[in-house]
Write a protein that holds these residues in place. Structure first.
Motif, short mmCIF file in Angstrom:
data_model
loop_
_atom_site.label_atom_id
_atom_site.label_comp_id
_atom_site.label_asym_id
_atom_site.label_seq_id
_atom_site.Cartn_x
_atom_site.Cartn_y
_atom_site.Cartn_z
N ASP A 118 -6.96 -6.50 4.81
CA ASP A 118 -7.76 -6.87 3.82
C ASP A 118 -6.93 -7.66 2.62
O ASP A 118 -6.88 -8.58 2.29
CB ASP A 118 -8.54 -5.73 3.18
CG ASP A 118 -9.76 -5.27 3.97
OD1 ASP A 118 -9.91 -6.04 4.99
OD2 ASP A 118 -10.08 -4.15 3.52
N ASN A 119 -5.64 -6.95 2.28
CA ASN A 119 -4.73 -7.56 1.28
C ASN A 119 -4.14 -8.74 2.01
O ASN A 119 -3.92 -9.79 1.10
CB ASN A 119 -3.70 -6.47 1.01
CG ASN A 119 -4.07 -5.64 0.20
OD1 ASN A 119 -5.18 -5.02 0.03
ND2 ASN A 119 -2.97 -4.99 -0.50
N LYS B 274 0.95 -1.24 -0.01
CA LYS B 274 -0.17 0.00 -0.08
C LYS B 274 0.77 1.24 0.19
O LYS B 274 0.82 2.15 0.77
CB LYS B 274 -0.78 -0.06 1.37
CG LYS B 274 -2.11 -1.05 1.21
CD LYS B 274 -3.05 -0.42 0.08
CE LYS B 274 -4.24 -1.61 0.09
NZ LYS B 274 -5.25 -1.14 -1.19
N ASN C 51 -6.87 4.22 8.55
CA ASN C 51 -6.94 2.90 8.65
C ASN C 51 -6.22 2.21 7.63
O ASN C 51 -6.58 1.11 6.99
CB ASN C 51 -8.42 2.56 8.23
CG ASN C 51 -8.87 1.31 8.81
OD1 ASN C 51 -8.26 0.63 9.80
ND2 ASN C 51 -9.81 0.62 8.03
N ILE C 52 -4.92 2.32 7.80
CA ILE C 52 -3.77 1.67 6.85
C ILE C 52 -4.10 0.26 7.55
O ILE C 52 -3.68 -0.83 6.64
CB ILE C 52 -2.60 2.12 6.98
CG1 ILE C 52 -1.51 1.52 5.90
CG2 ILE C 52 -1.75 2.02 8.29
CD1 ILE C 52 -2.24 1.55 4.37
N ARG D 91 -6.81 -1.77 5.75
CA ARG D 91 -6.61 -1.76 4.38
C ARG D 91 -5.58 -2.98 3.96
O ARG D 91 -5.72 -3.96 3.21
CB ARG D 91 -6.15 -0.74 3.54
CG ARG D 91 -7.23 0.36 3.88
CD ARG D 91 -7.13 1.82 3.32
NE ARG D 91 -7.14 1.71 1.88
CZ ARG D 91 -6.80 2.65 1.09
NH1 ARG D 91 -6.71 3.91 1.60
NH2 ARG D 91 -6.76 2.64 -0.23
#
Length: 432
Positions: free
Chosen positions: A320-321, A303, A313-314, A317
């Protein structure tokens, strides 16, 4: 005045030991003043000390505070665009030099670990993972160029069976394996190299941010509370130079990258997702990279965001990855998340040189593959300071231009370019 402290990360929670280093107060003299105590600065100082130079290393925060102590811990043999793209661009002879340089850089890391008894969880091996047929073909081309450069130890294998020998994921079509790469705990490596530097007789001053450099043939380096007079200066702050030398930084754009680390995994789960204990990355332009830590956590990064900004909200995210790659971890807790900046150049190759009419050298802009290139660059900088610049010149001759768009527009311009490459990822193209 800054208050030096590390970002909260898995690395800081597993730091071998802390040791106090002083702030620069008053006047000091030396042969070479190195600015920035990341891998470039540490490697440069160590190599200069071994050549008999008196060296002072200045750091605005703490040793390894920037990208050197926050990265994914993968010592990758290559550059941002890969070795396979370099033959057409630079010719076979220079490509062979560039490949041999990064191989030498990784060996420098191994040598420092052995010489200074650094406990940094070194594990051998790096693997790439293809998400498209084009990426597989790029891997095969990479393998061919390596062979033309005299190295035939790269292996490329197609099919889910080959993938499953390495990782427990169905996201990939094939694998690329380089036995010359490695992975490790980067902050423990940096702190261990700092200890080695001190053992060799060098000086390190933390919390000593440089405020001004008198660029001349007899340069002086000023901090908030002191000044260093030197015969030579080496600048190695990369993405964290803070506007100190504008003519250098016009050629850089800061890029932020982020990492999460899971809770400790049960042994069976760890062996299921990471079947060969290598460092891994896919070959997308905006890539995922991951590895197991020494205490069986998955460290997962990616990211990237241009301009050095941190989005909201890294952790969510990136989780999710991670779960897309490893659905087995859907109920696994994330215990650490952090980010940091590295610097890219327009050429995606390191920018090195010497400031005009001065004894000030610099190296930066490793464009995401800095663990190995920083270490060889330290040796090349030491050679250049000592008057033997033939190998340094192989990098210095690479054309480096300011990022398009100027100071105000270069980040938006690079972001627009990244959108194009993200679309290529979605269409199955390769970053190589």
């Amino acid at each position: 005045m800054s208050n030096p402290s590390y970002v909260d990360s898995y690395y800081t929670s597993t730091l071998n030991s802390e040791f106090d280093l002083p702030q620069l107060v008053g006047e000091q003299e030396c042969d070479v003043c190195v600015v920035g105590a990341g891998f470039t600065g540490l490697s440069t100082a160590i190599h200069l000390l071994k050549r008999g130079y008196k060296v002072i290393l200045l750091e605005g925060d703490k040793v390894g505070w920037g990208a050197s102590g926050r990265n994914g811990g993968q010592a990758i043999i290559g550059y941002n665009n890969g070795i396979g793209m370099m033959e057409q661009r630079f010719g076979l002879e220079d490509t062979r030099h560039y490949l041999n340089f990064v191989l030498e850089g990784c060996q420098i890391i191994r040598d420092h670990i052995a010489e200074f008894d650094i406990q940094c969880d070194l594990k051998e091996g790096h693997a790439g993972l293809a998400t498209s047929e084009r990426q597989l073909k790029a891997m095969e081309h990479e393998q061919e160029v390596w062979a033309r450069c005299g190295h035939d130890d790269i292996s490329v294998n197609r099919g889910l069976g080959a993938v499953h020998e390495m990782v427990g994921s169905n996201n990939y079509l094939g694998t690329y394996y380089d036995p010359n790469g490695a992975h490790l705990h980067p902050l423990n490596l940096a702190r261990g190299e700092a200890r080695g530097l001190l053992q060799l007789g060098g000086k390190i001053f933390e919390n000593s941010r440089v405020t001004r450099i008198d660029k001349s043939m007899t340069p002086k380096v000023h901090t908030e509370k002191g000044v260093v007079s030197a015969k030579y200066v080496v600048l190695s702050g990369n993405a964290y130079m803070g506007g100190l030398v504008p003519e250098m930084e016009s050629k850089l754009v800061p890029v932020s990258s982020f990492i999460v680390t899971t809770e400790q995994l049960p042994e069976a789960v760890a062996k299921d997702i990471i079947r060969k204990d290598y460092g891994y990355c896919d070959w997308n332009y905006i890539l995922d990279y991951y590895r197991l830590t020494a205490d069986r956590r998955l460290l997962f990064g990616g990211k990237s965001f241009y301009g050095g900004k941190e989005p909201a909200n890294i952790a969510g995210r990136l989780r999710d990855n991670m779960v897309k790659v490893f659905p087995q971890l859907k109920n696994t807790r994330i215990e650490y998340s952090w980010g940091g900046n590295f610097a890219i150049t327009y050429s995606r190759m390191p920018d090195v040189g010497r400031l005009k009419n001065s004894n000030v050298f610099y190296a930066h802009g490793y464009s995401g593959t800095g663990v190995t290139t920083t270490h060889i660059m330290g040796r090349l900088l030491s050679e250049a300071v000592a008057g033997s610049a033939e190998r340094f010149d192989v990098f210095e001759k690479i054309p480096q231009i300011p990022m398009p768009g100027g100071k105000l527009l270069k980040v938006p311009a690079v972001i627009m370019g990244s959108w194009y490459y993200q679309m290529r990822d979605k269409l199955g193209a390769s970053r190589k």
